[in-house]
Design a protein around this motif. Structure first.
Motif, short mmCIF file in Angstrom:
data_model
loop_
_atom_site.label_atom_id
_atom_site.label_comp_id
_atom_site.label_asym_id
_atom_site.label_seq_id
_atom_site.Cartn_x
_atom_site.Cartn_y
_atom_site.Cartn_z
N MET A 143 0.83 -1.18 0.00
CA MET A 143 0.00 0.00 0.00
C MET A 143 0.87 1.24 0.00
N ALA A 144 0.39 2.28 -0.62
CA ALA A 144 1.14 3.51 -0.74
C ALA A 144 1.34 4.19 0.61
N ASN A 145 0.34 4.18 1.47
CA ASN A 145 0.45 4.85 2.76
C ASN A 145 -0.28 4.04 3.82
N SER A 146 0.16 2.83 4.08
CA SER A 146 -0.52 1.94 5.01
C SER A 146 -0.38 2.38 6.46
N ASP A 147 0.48 3.36 6.74
CA ASP A 147 0.65 3.86 8.10
C ASP A 147 -0.20 5.10 8.37
N ALA A 148 -1.01 5.53 7.42
CA ALA A 148 -1.82 6.73 7.59
C ALA A 148 -2.83 6.55 8.72
N PRO A 149 -3.10 7.60 9.48
CA PRO A 149 -4.13 7.53 10.51
C PRO A 149 -5.49 7.23 9.88
N VAL A 150 -6.31 6.49 10.62
CA VAL A 150 -7.64 6.13 10.14
C VAL A 150 -8.66 6.45 11.23
N ALA A 151 -9.72 7.16 10.85
CA ALA A 151 -10.85 7.42 11.73
C ALA A 151 -12.00 6.54 11.27
N VAL A 152 -12.55 5.77 12.21
CA VAL A 152 -13.66 4.87 11.90
C VAL A 152 -14.90 5.41 12.60
N LEU A 153 -15.98 5.62 11.83
CA LEU A 153 -17.22 6.17 12.36
C LEU A 153 -18.22 5.04 12.58
N THR A 154 -18.86 5.04 13.76
CA THR A 154 -19.81 3.97 14.07
C THR A 154 -21.08 4.55 14.68
N SER A 155 -22.13 3.74 14.64
CA SER A 155 -23.39 4.09 15.29
C SER A 155 -24.15 2.80 15.56
N GLY A 156 -25.35 2.93 16.09
CA GLY A 156 -26.19 1.77 16.31
C GLY A 156 -26.61 1.11 15.02
N ALA A 157 -26.46 1.82 13.91
CA ALA A 157 -26.78 1.25 12.60
C ALA A 157 -25.64 0.42 12.05
N THR A 158 -24.48 0.47 12.70
CA THR A 158 -23.34 -0.35 12.27
C THR A 158 -23.55 -1.75 12.83
N ALA A 159 -23.85 -2.70 11.96
CA ALA A 159 -24.20 -4.04 12.42
C ALA A 159 -23.63 -5.11 11.50
N SER A 160 -23.48 -6.29 12.04
CA SER A 160 -23.11 -7.48 11.29
C SER A 160 -21.84 -7.26 10.45
N ALA A 161 -21.96 -7.21 9.13
CA ALA A 161 -20.77 -7.03 8.28
C ALA A 161 -20.09 -5.69 8.56
N GLY A 162 -20.86 -4.67 8.90
CA GLY A 162 -20.28 -3.38 9.26
C GLY A 162 -19.44 -3.50 10.52
N GLU A 163 -19.90 -4.30 11.45
CA GLU A 163 -19.12 -4.53 12.67
C GLU A 163 -17.86 -5.33 12.36
N ALA A 164 -17.91 -6.19 11.37
CA ALA A 164 -16.71 -6.94 10.97
C ALA A 164 -15.63 -5.96 10.49
N VAL A 165 -16.05 -4.90 9.80
CA VAL A 165 -15.09 -3.88 9.36
C VAL A 165 -14.52 -3.16 10.57
#
Length: 112
Positions: free
Chosen positions: A1-23
């Motif tokens: 990857m070109a920038n695999s060390d880049a910071p990542v912000a992950v946004l979640t809510s009660g709508a994040t379920a199942s496959a979304g939770e796997a992410v």
């Protein structure tokens, strides 16, 4: 990857379920990663349908999601930074979760 060390912000809510939770789980344990929003729905598992002799289907939870450290999840996943927002503001300039994530990213040296 070109920038695999880049910071990542992950946004979640009660709508994040199942496959979304796997992410969400996939990013847990990753350096320079922070989670914003509300706890996920609470179903980070793998279900398998089993057909019964009368034709009914029984879904059984047969797997739990596991992060890169080996920790498994089987309930709601809380964010690092809890931020509540109204559903009607999601994705707009009034989205407090998105603004919190953007603010954190702007503070990261790799994002300057």
């Amino acid at each position: 990857m070109a920038n695999s060390d880049a910071p990542v912000a992950v946004l979640t809510s009660g709508a994040t379920a199942s496959a979304g939770e796997a992410v969400v789980v996939a990013f847990h344990g990753r350096p320079d990663t922070r989670f914003f929003g509300e706890s996920t729905r609470g179903v980070p598992t793998g279900n398998q349908p089993h057909r019964l002799s009368d034709g009914a289907v029984l879904n059984l939870t047969e797997a739990k999601d596991a992060d890169r450290t080996g920790r498994t999840y089987d309930a709601r996943i809380p964010p690092d930074e809890e931020v509540f927002t109204e559903r009607r503001t999601v994705g707009t300039s009034r989205d407090r979760v998105l603004e919190a994530a953007k603010s954190w990213l702007a503070e990261q040296p790799a994002c300057r």
